[in-house]
Design a protein around this motif. Structure first.
Motif, PDB file in Angstrom:
ATOM      1  N   SER A 172       0.835  -1.212   0.000  1.00 34.73           N
ATOM      2  CA  SER A 172       0.000   0.000   0.000  1.00 34.73           C
ATOM      3  C   SER A 172       0.860   1.248   0.000  1.00 34.73           C
ATOM      4  O   SER A 172       0.472   2.276  -0.575  1.00 34.73           O
ATOM      5  CB  SER A 172      -0.939   0.003   1.210  1.00 34.73           C
ATOM      6  OG  SER A 172      -0.215   0.024   2.418  1.00 34.73           O
ATOM      7  N   LYS A 173       2.037   1.186   0.625  1.00 36.10           N
ATOM      8  CA  LYS A 173       2.934   2.343   0.648  1.00 36.10           C
ATOM      9  C   LYS A 173       3.433   2.661  -0.762  1.00 36.10           C
ATOM     10  O   LYS A 173       3.544   3.835  -1.144  1.00 36.10           O
ATOM     11  CB  LYS A 173       4.114   2.078   1.574  1.00 36.10           C
ATOM     12  CG  LYS A 173       3.739   1.966   3.045  1.00 36.10           C
ATOM     13  CD  LYS A 173       4.969   1.682   3.899  1.00 36.10           C
ATOM     14  CE  LYS A 173       4.609   1.526   5.358  1.00 36.10           C
ATOM     15  NZ  LYS A 173       5.794   1.225   6.198  1.00 36.10           N
ATOM     16  N   VAL A 174       3.741   1.630  -1.523  1.00 35.74           N
ATOM     17  CA  VAL A 174       4.175   1.846  -2.910  1.00 35.74           C
ATOM     18  C   VAL A 174       3.042   2.485  -3.707  1.00 35.74           C
ATOM     19  O   VAL A 174       3.272   3.396  -4.517  1.00 35.74           O
ATOM     20  CB  VAL A 174       4.617   0.514  -3.556  1.00 35.74           C
ATOM     21  CG1 VAL A 174       4.827   0.685  -5.059  1.00 35.74           C
ATOM     22  CG2 VAL A 174       5.891  -0.001  -2.899  1.00 35.74           C
ATOM     23  N   ALA A 175       1.812   2.037  -3.473  1.00 37.24           N
ATOM     24  CA  ALA A 175       0.662   2.647  -4.156  1.00 37.24           C
ATOM     25  C   ALA A 175       0.552   4.125  -3.812  1.00 37.24           C
ATOM     26  O   ALA A 175       0.272   4.963  -4.684  1.00 37.24           O
ATOM     27  CB  ALA A 175      -0.624   1.919  -3.768  1.00 37.24           C
ATOM     28  N   LEU A 176       0.806   4.476  -2.552  1.00 42.98           N
ATOM     29  CA  LEU A 176       0.736   5.879  -2.135  1.00 42.98           C
ATOM     30  C   LEU A 176       1.825   6.707  -2.806  1.00 42.98           C
ATOM     31  O   LEU A 176       1.573   7.845  -3.238  1.00 42.98           O
ATOM     32  CB  LEU A 176       0.851   5.980  -0.621  1.00 42.98           C
ATOM     33  CG  LEU A 176       0.809   7.397  -0.030  1.00 42.98           C
ATOM     34  CD1 LEU A 176      -0.490   8.111  -0.407  1.00 42.98           C
ATOM     35  CD2 LEU A 176       0.969   7.355   1.486  1.00 42.98           C
ATOM     36  N   VAL A 177       3.026   6.170  -2.904  1.00 41.37           N
ATOM     37  CA  VAL A 177       4.116   6.892  -3.579  1.00 41.37           C
ATOM     38  C   VAL A 177       3.738   7.177  -5.028  1.00 41.37           C
ATOM     39  O   VAL A 177       3.914   8.304  -5.526  1.00 41.37           O
ATOM     40  CB  VAL A 177       5.423   6.082  -3.511  1.00 41.37           C
ATOM     41  CG1 VAL A 177       6.497   6.728  -4.392  1.00 41.37           C
ATOM     42  CG2 VAL A 177       5.924   5.974  -2.070  1.00 41.37           C
ATOM     43  N   HIS A 178       3.201   6.191  -5.702  1.00 37.58           N
ATOM     44  CA  HIS A 178       2.793   6.384  -7.098  1.00 37.58           C
ATOM     45  C   HIS A 178       1.633   7.374  -7.191  1.00 37.58           C
ATOM     46  O   HIS A 178       1.570   8.160  -8.144  1.00 37.58           O
ATOM     47  CB  HIS A 178       2.409   5.046  -7.726  1.00 37.58           C
ATOM     48  CG  HIS A 178       3.585   4.245  -8.187  1.00 37.58           C
ATOM     49  ND1 HIS A 178       3.918   4.085  -9.515  1.00 37.58           N
ATOM     50  CD2 HIS A 178       4.527   3.573  -7.486  1.00 37.58           C
ATOM     51  CE1 HIS A 178       5.006   3.333  -9.622  1.00 37.58           C
ATOM     52  NE2 HIS A 178       5.394   3.006  -8.406  1.00 37.58           N
ATOM     53  N   LEU A 179       0.720   7.335  -6.216  1.00 36.41           N
ATOM     54  CA  LEU A 179      -0.374   8.305  -6.208  1.00 36.41           C
ATOM     55  C   LEU A 179       0.162   9.720  -6.108  1.00 36.41           C
ATOM     56  O   LEU A 179      -0.258  10.604  -6.876  1.00 36.41           O
ATOM     57  CB  LEU A 179      -1.317   8.035  -5.034  1.00 36.41           C
ATOM     58  CG  LEU A 179      -2.380   9.109  -4.790  1.00 36.41           C
ATOM     59  CD1 LEU A 179      -3.394   9.141  -5.925  1.00 36.41           C
ATOM     60  CD2 LEU A 179      -3.069   8.926  -3.441  1.00 36.41           C
ATOM     61  N   VAL A 180       1.075   9.962  -5.186  1.00 39.73           N
ATOM     62  CA  VAL A 180       1.626  11.304  -5.016  1.00 39.73           C
ATOM     63  C   VAL A 180       2.309  11.771  -6.293  1.00 39.73           C
ATOM     64  O   VAL A 180       2.175  12.932  -6.705  1.00 39.73           O
ATOM     65  CB  VAL A 180       2.594  11.345  -3.817  1.00 39.73           C
ATOM     66  CG1 VAL A 180       3.359  12.670  -3.780  1.00 39.73           C
ATOM     67  CG2 VAL A 180       1.831  11.152  -2.509  1.00 39.73           C
ATOM     68  N   ALA A 181       3.038  10.881  -6.946  1.00 38.66           N
ATOM     69  CA  ALA A 181       3.682  11.241  -8.209  1.00 38.66           C
ATOM     70  C   ALA A 181       2.635  11.645  -9.256  1.00 38.66           C
ATOM     71  O   ALA A 181       2.817  12.625  -9.997  1.00 38.66           O
ATOM     72  CB  ALA A 181       4.523  10.073  -8.725  1.00 38.66           C
TER      73      ALA A 181
END
Length: 224
Positions: free
Chosen positions: A149-158
């Protein structure tokens, strides 16, 4: 939002759009509850997009491209997984009424999901939220693998940074979100941020899916 003594309103995509633009969002007591209630926190969780914090270990995971990251490929399933009990959270606020209304928002283009999968295509993490103008309201996330889920959040912010978004709302601040730079904003100040953001044009699809993690990290750390 409905007055306390008014008849319950059916939760619809249109009602959700009205509510989010004035700072409200719905929750249910649990997944089996028939009704919802409206929430307007005195302190609102917000992640400043220009000050998003990524730990060294998470940077390494993102850079290694451990997961395949997509968006809007399985919105309803992401919501359903978010509604399931997780470690540290045995009760969820996502009931059937919320599931149907947000799925309707997705079909109208006002809600999005980010998914993380293993190489064989297994969905192991993700998040979803509501998008109005330049505001993204993060609703929930789930993880069935380390940092999924953290990786998903990083991609969301990008994606939000590339698309010209101005506000990433997390509803509340908690121990999990603090690590990313979440801060609490008083309701009056939040309303100012919200009013500006929803009037801003933004594009959730400005950043293509499945970009290398190194490119994602660079897009977040570079000066806007």
């Amino acid at each position: 939002m409905p007055d306390d003594d008014s008849a319950p309103q059916k939760l619809t995509p249109e009602l959700l759009l009205q509510a989010y633009q004035i700072g409200y969002f719905p929750m249910a007591d649990d997944a089996t509850a028939d009704e919802i209630y409206w929430v307007h926190p005195e302190l609102r969780g917000v992640i400043p997009l220009d000050r998003f914090h990524i730990s060294k270990s998470l940077r390494k995971t993102v850079r290694q491209d451990r997961y395949i990251v997509t968006s809007d490929t399985d919105f309803r399933t992401v919501m359903q997984r978010c509604a399931e009990p997780q470690a540290g959270r045995r009760v969820t606020w996502i009931n059937e009424q919320i599931l149907e209304a947000y799925t309707g928002l997705f079909e109208l283009g006002f809600a999005h999901s980010v998914e993380t999968r293993t190489e064989d295509g297994t969905l192991v993490g993700g998040l979803y939220g509501v998008s109005i103008g330049g505001a993204f309201f993060g609703e929930s996330m789930f993880s069935r693998a380390t940092d999924a889920s953290k990786v998903a959040l990083v991609h969301l912010v990008a994606k939000l940074r590339a698309g010209g978004y101005r506000l990433l709302d997390t509803q509340f601040q908690n121990d999990h979100l603090v690590q990313f730079g979440t801060m609490e904003v008083p309701a009056d100040d939040y309303q100012i941020l919200l009013a500006d953001a929803v009037q801003t044009e933004a594009d959730f699809a400005a950043l293509p899916d499945q970009m290398p993690g190194s490119t994602i990290l660079q897009s977040i750390t570079q000066t806007s």
